[in-house]
Motif scaffolding. Structure first.
Motif, PDB file in Angstrom:
ATOM      1  N   LEU A 176       0.629   7.211  -6.488  1.00 44.49           N
ATOM      2  CA  LEU A 176      -0.423   8.221  -6.610  1.00 44.49           C
ATOM      3  C   LEU A 176       0.118   9.617  -6.336  1.00 44.49           C
ATOM      4  CD1 LEU A 176      -3.508   6.490  -4.914  1.00 44.49           C
ATOM      5  CD2 LEU A 176      -3.126   6.900  -7.336  1.00 44.49           C
ATOM      6  N   THR A 177       0.992   9.741  -5.337  1.00 47.53           N
ATOM      7  CA  THR A 177       1.576  11.036  -5.018  1.00 47.53           C
ATOM      8  C   THR A 177       2.450  11.532  -6.163  1.00 47.53           C
ATOM      9  OG1 THR A 177       1.537  10.440  -2.681  1.00 47.53           O
ATOM     10  CG2 THR A 177       2.917  12.298  -3.302  1.00 47.53           C
ATOM     11  N   MET A 178       3.221  10.624  -6.775  1.00 46.39           N
ATOM     12  CA  MET A 178       4.067  11.015  -7.911  1.00 46.39           C
ATOM     13  C   MET A 178       3.236  11.451  -9.112  1.00 46.39           C
ATOM     14  SD  MET A 178       7.372   8.419  -7.871  1.00 46.39           S
ATOM     15  CE  MET A 178       6.695   7.553  -9.208  1.00 46.39           C
ATOM     16  N   THR A 217      -8.251   5.585 -10.136  1.00 45.11           N
ATOM     17  CA  THR A 217      -7.083   4.814 -10.586  1.00 45.11           C
ATOM     18  C   THR A 217      -6.912   4.870 -12.101  1.00 45.11           C
ATOM     19  OG1 THR A 217      -8.399   2.787 -10.621  1.00 45.11           O
ATOM     20  CG2 THR A 217      -7.115   3.227  -8.633  1.00 45.11           C
ATOM     21  N   THR A 218      -8.010   4.827 -12.835  1.00 41.67           N
ATOM     22  CA  THR A 218      -7.896   4.875 -14.295  1.00 41.67           C
ATOM     23  C   THR A 218      -7.426   6.247 -14.753  1.00 41.67           C
ATOM     24  OG1 THR A 218      -9.636   3.233 -14.511  1.00 41.67           O
ATOM     25  CG2 THR A 218      -9.141   4.536 -16.459  1.00 41.67           C
ATOM     26  N   GLY A 219      -8.000   7.280 -14.169  1.00 38.05           N
ATOM     27  CA  GLY A 219      -7.639   8.635 -14.572  1.00 38.05           C
ATOM     28  C   GLY A 219      -6.237   9.056 -14.188  1.00 38.05           C
ATOM     29  N   THR A 220      -5.671   8.466 -13.136  1.00 37.74           N
ATOM     30  CA  THR A 220      -4.325   8.856 -12.719  1.00 37.74           C
ATOM     31  C   THR A 220      -3.242   7.908 -13.203  1.00 37.74           C
ATOM     32  OG1 THR A 220      -4.627   7.697 -10.606  1.00 37.74           O
ATOM     33  CG2 THR A 220      -5.125  10.048 -10.647  1.00 37.74           C
ATOM     34  N   LEU A 221      -3.538   6.639 -13.283  1.00 36.36           N
ATOM     35  CA  LEU A 221      -2.484   5.669 -13.595  1.00 36.36           C
ATOM     36  C   LEU A 221      -2.425   5.259 -15.062  1.00 36.36           C
ATOM     37  CD1 LEU A 221      -2.820   3.319 -10.489  1.00 36.36           C
ATOM     38  CD2 LEU A 221      -1.282   5.272 -10.814  1.00 36.36           C
ATOM     39  N   HIS A 222      -3.468   5.485 -15.802  1.00 33.61           N
ATOM     40  CA  HIS A 222      -3.491   4.998 -17.189  1.00 33.61           C
ATOM     41  C   HIS A 222      -3.762   6.126 -18.181  1.00 33.61           C
ATOM     42  CE1 HIS A 222      -3.223   1.021 -15.562  1.00 33.61           C
ATOM     43  NE2 HIS A 222      -4.304   1.207 -14.842  1.00 33.61           N
ATOM     44  N   ILE A 263       0.821  -1.209   0.000  1.00 33.24           N
ATOM     45  CA  ILE A 263       0.000   0.000   0.000  1.00 33.24           C
ATOM     46  C   ILE A 263       0.857   1.262   0.000  1.00 33.24           C
ATOM     47  CG2 ILE A 263      -0.293   0.146   2.499  1.00 33.24           C
ATOM     48  CD1 ILE A 263      -3.228   0.948   1.888  1.00 33.24           C
ATOM     49  N   SER A 264       2.035   1.205   0.606  1.00 36.32           N
ATOM     50  CA  SER A 264       2.903   2.393   0.616  1.00 36.32           C
ATOM     51  C   SER A 264       3.435   2.682  -0.790  1.00 36.32           C
ATOM     52  CB  SER A 264       4.057   2.215   1.599  1.00 36.32           C
ATOM     53  OG  SER A 264       4.835   1.095   1.239  1.00 36.32           O
ATOM     54  N   GLY A 265       3.728   1.652  -1.556  1.00 45.60           N
ATOM     55  CA  GLY A 265       4.162   1.853  -2.938  1.00 45.60           C
ATOM     56  C   GLY A 265       3.045   2.422  -3.793  1.00 45.60           C
ATOM     57  N   PHE A 266       1.827   1.960  -3.564  1.00 41.34           N
ATOM     58  CA  PHE A 266       0.681   2.491  -4.292  1.00 41.34           C
ATOM     59  C   PHE A 266       0.450   3.959  -3.931  1.00 41.34           C
ATOM     60  CE2 PHE A 266      -4.116   2.760  -4.615  1.00 41.34           C
ATOM     61  CZ  PHE A 266      -4.124   2.930  -5.987  1.00 41.34           C
ATOM     62  N   ALA A 267       0.601   4.291  -2.655  1.00 41.73           N
ATOM     63  CA  ALA A 267       0.452   5.682  -2.212  1.00 41.73           C
ATOM     64  C   ALA A 267       1.537   6.559  -2.833  1.00 41.73           C
ATOM     65  CB  ALA A 267       0.497   5.755  -0.695  1.00 41.73           C
ATOM     66  N   ASP A 321      -1.554   9.095   0.338  1.00 44.08           N
ATOM     67  CA  ASP A 321      -1.676   7.985   1.286  1.00 44.08           C
ATOM     68  C   ASP A 321      -3.126   7.768   1.716  1.00 44.08           C
ATOM     69  OD1 ASP A 321      -1.596  10.448   2.526  1.00 44.08           O
ATOM     70  OD2 ASP A 321      -0.475   9.758   4.280  1.00 44.08           O
ATOM     71  N   VAL A 322      -3.868   8.844   1.902  1.00 40.90           N
ATOM     72  CA  VAL A 322      -5.274   8.712   2.286  1.00 40.90           C
ATOM     73  C   VAL A 322      -6.082   8.147   1.117  1.00 40.90           C
ATOM     74  CG1 VAL A 322      -7.329   9.994   2.998  1.00 40.90           C
ATOM     75  CG2 VAL A 322      -5.100  10.601   3.944  1.00 40.90           C
ATOM     76  N   VAL A 323      -5.838   8.670  -0.074  1.00 38.16           N
ATOM     77  CA  VAL A 323      -6.552   8.186  -1.260  1.00 38.16           C
ATOM     78  C   VAL A 323      -6.218   6.719  -1.507  1.00 38.16           C
ATOM     79  CG1 VAL A 323      -6.815   8.486  -3.756  1.00 38.16           C
ATOM     80  CG2 VAL A 323      -6.701  10.488  -2.275  1.00 38.16           C
ATOM     81  N   ALA A 324      -4.958   6.341  -1.332  1.00 39.27           N
ATOM     82  CA  ALA A 324      -4.562   4.939  -1.533  1.00 39.27           C
ATOM     83  C   ALA A 324      -5.272   4.030  -0.531  1.00 39.27           C
ATOM     84  CB  ALA A 324      -3.052   4.796  -1.396  1.00 39.27           C
ATOM     85  N   THR A 325      -5.368   4.466   0.707  1.00 39.46           N
ATOM     86  CA  THR A 325      -6.055   3.661   1.725  1.00 39.46           C
ATOM     87  C   THR A 325      -7.530   3.496   1.372  1.00 39.46           C
ATOM     88  OG1 THR A 325      -4.523   4.473   3.399  1.00 39.46           O
ATOM     89  CG2 THR A 325      -6.560   3.477   4.186  1.00 39.46           C
TER      90      THR A 325
END
Length: 182
Positions: free
Chosen positions: A42-44, A88-93, A35-39, A51-55
Motif C-alpha cells: 500500500l505504501t509503494m 484495495t480495489t482503487g489502489t491495487l487493481h 500484514i507488513s507486506g500488505f502495508a 501501515d495504519v490503513v493496512a491494519t
C-alpha cells in the motif's frame, strides 16, 4: 401459504451473506499472515500511512465477513467492507496502468470487485433476513422485544378538533368613509 416463500427468500439472503463472506475471507487470511507486506504494498502504491490503513483493512476483512455470516449490523458491516473494498480495489487493481495480459488480469479483478461491491450494496439495502442474529434479537415478528417489566399502554383515540368561531368584527369609523368613497 407464504411459509415456503418466506423460507426461500430467507435462504437466498443467507446464501448471499455466506457467498459475500467467502469473497473476503481468503484475502483476509493471506493479509493477516503477512500484514507488513500488505502495508508495504500500500505504501509503494502511494497510500499515506500504509501501515495504519493496512491494519484497518485487515480488521475490516476479518470481522466484516463474520458480521455478514451472523447478520450483525448489516448497514455498518456492509459500509465498512465497501470502504475496505474501495481502497484495495482503487489502489491495487489499477488496470489502466498496465498493458497486455497484466491489464486483462487486473481488469478482471477490478470488475469482480465491483460485482462484490454491488452485492454489498444489495445486502445493505435488503438486510440479513429472518435467519440472522438481528432477526433473533428483534424477534421473529420484526418488532423489538419489549423491556422486562414495562408494558406499553394502549393509546386512546384522539377527539376530533373543535372548529373555532370566527372572530367578531367591530365596526370602525373608517368603514363609513370608505363606503362613501366607493
Amino acid at each position: 401459504m407464504f411459509e415456503g416463500r418466506g423460507a426461500g427468500i430467507n435462504g437466498i439472503l443467507l446464501l448471499n451473506r455466506l457467498l459475500l463472506a467467502g469473497c473476503f475471507l481468503p484475502a483476509a487470511i493471506g493479509r493477516v499472515t503477512n500484514i507488513s507486506g500488505f502495508a508495504a504494498t500500500l505504501t509503494m502504491k502511494g497510500v499515506p500511512y500504509g501501515d495504519v490503513v493496512a491494519t484497518l483493512i485487515v480488521l475490516a476483512e476479518v470481522f466484516g465477513p463474520l458480521a455478514l455470516i451472523f447478520g450483525l449490523a448489516p448497514r455498518l458491516s456492509a459500509s465498512v467492507l465497501i470502504g475496505a473494498l474501495a481502497v484495495t480495489t482503487g489502489t491495487l487493481h489499477r488496470f489502466w496502468e498496465y498493458g497486455g495480459l497484466n491489464r486483462q488480469a487486473e481488469q478482471a479483478l477490478f470488475l469482480s470487485h465491483l460485482g462484490v461491491l454491488a452485492g454489498l450494496l444489495f445486502y445493505a439495502l435488503t438486510g440479513p433476513g429472518a435467519w440472522s442474529w438481528q432477526a433473533w434479537w428483534r424477534g421473529f415478528n420484526g418488532k423489538a422485544k419489549p423491556a422486562k417489566g414495562k408494558r406499553k399502554q394502549p393509546s386512546r383515540p384522539r377527539a376530533a378538533p373543535r372548529p373555532r368561531p370566527a372572530p367578531a368584527r367591530q365596526p370602525m369609523e373608517d368603514d363609513d368613509e370608505m363606503a362613501d368613497a366607493a
